[in-house]
Write a protein that holds these residues in place. Sequence first.
Motif, PDB file in Angstrom:
ATOM      1  N   GLY A  43       0.799  -1.209   0.000  1.00  0.00           N
ATOM      2  CA  GLY A  43       0.000   0.000   0.000  1.00  0.00           C
ATOM      3  C   GLY A  43       0.837   1.267   0.000  1.00  0.00           C
ATOM      4  O   GLY A  43       2.000   1.265   0.394  1.00  0.00           O
ATOM      5  N   GLU A  44       0.219   2.362  -0.474  1.00  0.00           N
ATOM      6  CA  GLU A  44       0.848   3.679  -0.429  1.00  0.00           C
ATOM      7  C   GLU A  44      -0.039   4.614   0.375  1.00  0.00           C
ATOM      8  O   GLU A  44      -1.264   4.500   0.361  1.00  0.00           O
ATOM      9  CB  GLU A  44       1.048   4.227  -1.844  1.00  0.00           C
ATOM     10  CG  GLU A  44       2.094   3.493  -2.643  1.00  0.00           C
ATOM     11  CD  GLU A  44       2.398   4.214  -3.954  1.00  0.00           C
ATOM     12  OE1 GLU A  44       2.609   5.445  -3.916  1.00  0.00           O
ATOM     13  OE2 GLU A  44       2.407   3.550  -4.996  1.00  0.00           O
TER      14      GLU A  44
ATOM     15  N   LEU B 162      -2.224  11.069  -0.807  1.00  0.00           N
ATOM     16  CA  LEU B 162      -0.833  10.707  -1.071  1.00  0.00           C
ATOM     17  C   LEU B 162       0.154  11.827  -0.742  1.00  0.00           C
ATOM     18  O   LEU B 162       1.333  11.746  -1.089  1.00  0.00           O
ATOM     19  CB  LEU B 162      -0.670  10.293  -2.535  1.00  0.00           C
ATOM     20  CG  LEU B 162      -1.427   9.020  -2.940  1.00  0.00           C
ATOM     21  CD1 LEU B 162      -1.186   8.706  -4.413  1.00  0.00           C
ATOM     22  CD2 LEU B 162      -1.023   7.834  -2.071  1.00  0.00           C
ATOM     23  N   THR B 163      -0.297  12.855  -0.060  1.00  0.00           N
ATOM     24  CA  THR B 163       0.578  13.967   0.314  1.00  0.00           C
ATOM     25  C   THR B 163       1.225  13.702   1.665  1.00  0.00           C
ATOM     26  O   THR B 163       0.534  13.377   2.632  1.00  0.00           O
ATOM     27  CB  THR B 163      -0.203  15.289   0.373  1.00  0.00           C
ATOM     28  OG1 THR B 163      -0.745  15.559  -0.921  1.00  0.00           O
ATOM     29  CG2 THR B 163       0.698  16.442   0.794  1.00  0.00           C
ATOM     30  N   HIS B 164       2.535  13.854   1.734  1.00  0.00           N
ATOM     31  CA  HIS B 164       3.258  13.723   2.988  1.00  0.00           C
ATOM     32  C   HIS B 164       3.387  15.107   3.648  1.00  0.00           C
ATOM     33  O   HIS B 164       3.661  16.099   2.968  1.00  0.00           O
ATOM     34  CB  HIS B 164       4.668  13.171   2.765  1.00  0.00           C
ATOM     35  CG  HIS B 164       4.705  11.888   1.995  1.00  0.00           C
ATOM     36  ND1 HIS B 164       4.092  10.729   2.428  1.00  0.00           N
ATOM     37  CD2 HIS B 164       5.285  11.579   0.798  1.00  0.00           C
ATOM     38  CE1 HIS B 164       4.300   9.769   1.555  1.00  0.00           C
ATOM     39  NE2 HIS B 164       5.021  10.257   0.557  1.00  0.00           N
ATOM     40  N   VAL B 165       3.210  15.152   4.957  1.00  0.00           N
ATOM     41  CA  VAL B 165       3.391  16.393   5.709  1.00  0.00           C
ATOM     42  C   VAL B 165       4.307  16.103   6.890  1.00  0.00           C
ATOM     43  O   VAL B 165       4.046  15.181   7.673  1.00  0.00           O
ATOM     44  CB  VAL B 165       2.051  16.967   6.213  1.00  0.00           C
ATOM     45  CG1 VAL B 165       2.288  18.242   7.021  1.00  0.00           C
ATOM     46  CG2 VAL B 165       1.119  17.266   5.043  1.00  0.00           C
ATOM     47  N   CYS B 166       5.379  16.879   6.997  1.00  0.00           N
ATOM     48  CA  CYS B 166       6.356  16.711   8.078  1.00  0.00           C
ATOM     49  C   CYS B 166       6.302  17.935   8.989  1.00  0.00           C
ATOM     50  O   CYS B 166       6.439  19.067   8.522  1.00  0.00           O
ATOM     51  CB  CYS B 166       7.753  16.526   7.504  1.00  0.00           C
ATOM     52  SG  CYS B 166       9.048  16.305   8.758  1.00  0.00           S
ATOM     53  N   LEU B 167       6.111  17.702  10.274  1.00  0.00           N
ATOM     54  CA  LEU B 167       6.024  18.768  11.273  1.00  0.00           C
ATOM     55  C   LEU B 167       7.218  18.653  12.211  1.00  0.00           C
ATOM     56  O   LEU B 167       7.404  17.613  12.865  1.00  0.00           O
ATOM     57  CB  LEU B 167       4.720  18.676  12.068  1.00  0.00           C
ATOM     58  CG  LEU B 167       3.411  18.652  11.266  1.00  0.00           C
ATOM     59  CD1 LEU B 167       3.001  17.215  10.935  1.00  0.00           C
ATOM     60  CD2 LEU B 167       2.279  19.334  12.026  1.00  0.00           C
TER      61      LEU B 167
END
Length: 218
Positions: free
Chosen positions: A44-45, A175-180
Motif C-alpha cells: 500500500g501507499e 498521497l501527500t506527505h506532511v512533516c512537522l
Amino acid sequence: MTDSSDTPLTIPDADVAQAELARHAAKMAKIKAARDKMMAGKAGEKGLIIVHTGAGKGKSSSGFGMILRCIAHGMPCAVVQFIKGAWDTGERRLIEENFADICQFYAMGEGFTWETQDKARDIAAARRGWEKAKELIRDPDIRFVLLDEINIALRYDYLDLDEVLTFLRDEKPPLTHVCLTGRNAKDALIEAADLVTEMTLVKHPFRSGIKGQPGVEF
C-alpha cells in the motif's frame, strides 16, 4: 623471517574460515527470507504525517533531507518555516536559487518568541504560516510539505492543535506527505502521526560556549 600475515592458511584454518563464511551466508539468507516475507505484505501507499521532535539537534535537518529526496525524485514539494523567517539559512538559499521550480519556500516566521517579545505579533505570524500551509497541502500536485518548527507554534498555543489535526485528517490529499518539526510535540499530534522520531540530546557545543556553525546549524 616472514611476516605472519603472509603465511598461508593451513588446511584446518582454511576449513574453519570456509565454515564461518558458510554460517554467515546461511544467517543472511534467513534474514533476507524474513525481510522478503515482511515486505510482500506491504504494497500500500499512503501520504504520511511525520513528526520530528525532541531536544536533540537534527529535526529540521532531517526534514530538509526529505525535501532534497523529493527534489531528486522530481516530486513537487514545499516548505513553510514558522520561526526562522529572518534567518539566511543554507537550505533556503540552496532551494530558492536552484530548485524554485519544484520546491516552493515560504519563510513566515519572525524569529524565536524571546526575540520578538510580542505575543500578538507571534500569533499573527503563525496564523499567516498556517494559512499558507493549508493552501499548499490542499494542492494535490504538491507531494510533500515541510512545516518547519510548527511544533513551537503549537506548544505556545499560537495555533489551535485541534484545528491542525482536523485539517490534516479531513483535507490532506491521500498521497501527500506532511512533516512537522520542532521540540515538544504535543501528545495528540504524536498519536495522530504515522511516523515519529524523537531526537535525543546527548551533547551539544552550545553548552560549551560555541555558537551555531554555518553548515551545521544553518
